[in-house]
Design an enzyme around this catalytic site. Structure first.
Site, PDB file in Angstrom:
ATOM      1  N   ALA A 199      -8.273   3.574  -3.407  1.00 60.21           N
ATOM      2  CA  ALA A 199      -7.180   3.156  -4.290  1.00 60.21           C
ATOM      3  C   ALA A 199      -7.028   1.649  -4.233  1.00 60.21           C
ATOM      4  CB  ALA A 199      -5.873   3.840  -3.893  1.00 60.21           C
ATOM      5  N   ASP A 200      -6.505   1.098  -5.314  1.00 57.30           N
ATOM      6  CA  ASP A 200      -6.209  -0.328  -5.349  1.00 57.30           C
ATOM      7  C   ASP A 200      -5.028  -0.560  -6.278  1.00 57.30           C
ATOM      8  OD1 ASP A 200      -7.421  -2.969  -4.318  1.00 57.30           O
ATOM      9  OD2 ASP A 200      -6.877  -3.386  -6.397  1.00 57.30           O
ATOM     10  N   THR A 201      -4.199  -1.524  -5.922  1.00 59.11           N
ATOM     11  CA  THR A 201      -3.005  -1.842  -6.706  1.00 59.11           C
ATOM     12  C   THR A 201      -2.970  -3.327  -7.003  1.00 59.11           C
ATOM     13  OG1 THR A 201      -1.781  -0.048  -5.626  1.00 59.11           O
ATOM     14  CG2 THR A 201      -0.467  -1.754  -6.722  1.00 59.11           C
TER      15      THR A 201
ATOM     16  N   LYS B 206     -14.271   0.783  -3.041  1.00 60.61           N
ATOM     17  CA  LYS B 206     -13.802   1.186  -1.714  1.00 60.61           C
ATOM     18  C   LYS B 206     -14.262   2.602  -1.370  1.00 60.61           C
ATOM     19  CE  LYS B 206      -9.619  -1.659  -1.975  1.00 60.61           C
ATOM     20  NZ  LYS B 206      -8.143  -1.613  -2.064  1.00 60.61           N
TER      21      LYS B 206
END
Length: 191
Positions: free
Chosen positions: A68-70, A52
């Site tokens: 960011a990624d969750t 991203k």
């Protein structure tokens, strides 16, 4: 001065940066998230965060870009955002009365440096009734969240215990991020 660009349209990440007085702009990353053959959830979230951030940094190389990624995991199963209400219900039933892990990966890209990191938090749910799950799904809140719940919203009533960074579960480990930004000569602690 270099700007900070958040490569995300997440309202939760936006709110957390504002809460910490981090000056930023938003340019949503349009990258198609691809999960390759990674060995661990931490590798997955750091890779997705980097994808991203890289997509936005390509056209903003003079600035600092955050991605960011969750993801939520339970017994090695990755629980992303549900594709529909039935999948949301299945996820919530799976998590009911159990402990799961939430991983949030962050990538910070500048012209001269790239930093990636992740935070892992354990979350334990109370036993949930079918009525509780159905009412929560009817609220539509779980439909755009990894693991089908928002710890900062109505989903908070399902949480019995948390071990780790609450804000990481929300979507951005803001305390760690502020410390990592110091490597890029950005210090918001005196703002």
């Amino acid at each position: 001065m270099r700007k900070i660009i958040l490569a995300s349209g997440s309202p939760r990440r936006k709110e957390l940066l504002e809460l910490a007085s981090v000056p930023f702009e938003i340019i949503v990353s349009e990258v198609e998230e691809t999960i390759g053959a990674y060995s661990s959830p931490s590798d997955i979230v750091m890779s997705l965060a980097l994808q991203k951030a890289s997509a936005v940094a390509e056209y903003n190389s003079d600035h600092i870009v955050l991605g960011a990624d969750t993801i939520v995991t339970y017994e090695s199963r990755i629980l992303g955002k549900p594709s529909n209400e039935a999948e949301a219900k299945e996820m919530l039933q799976l998590l009911s009365g159990k402990t799961h892990e939430v991983y949030t990966g962050v990538a910070i890209i500048a012209k001269d440096k790239t930093v990636t990191f992740y935070e892992r938090t354990e979350v334990t749910f109370w036993e949930l009734t079918e009525e509780e799950i159905d009412a929560y799904i009817a609220s539509k809140e779980p439909l755009d969240k990894a693991g089908s719940y928002g710890i900062q919203g109505k989903g908070s009533i399902f949480v019995q215990h948390i071990q780790g960074d609450y804000y990481s579960v929300v979507g951005l480990p803001i305390s760690r991020l502020v410390r990592e930004l110091k490597q890029f000569n950005i210090d918001v602690t005196h703002a």
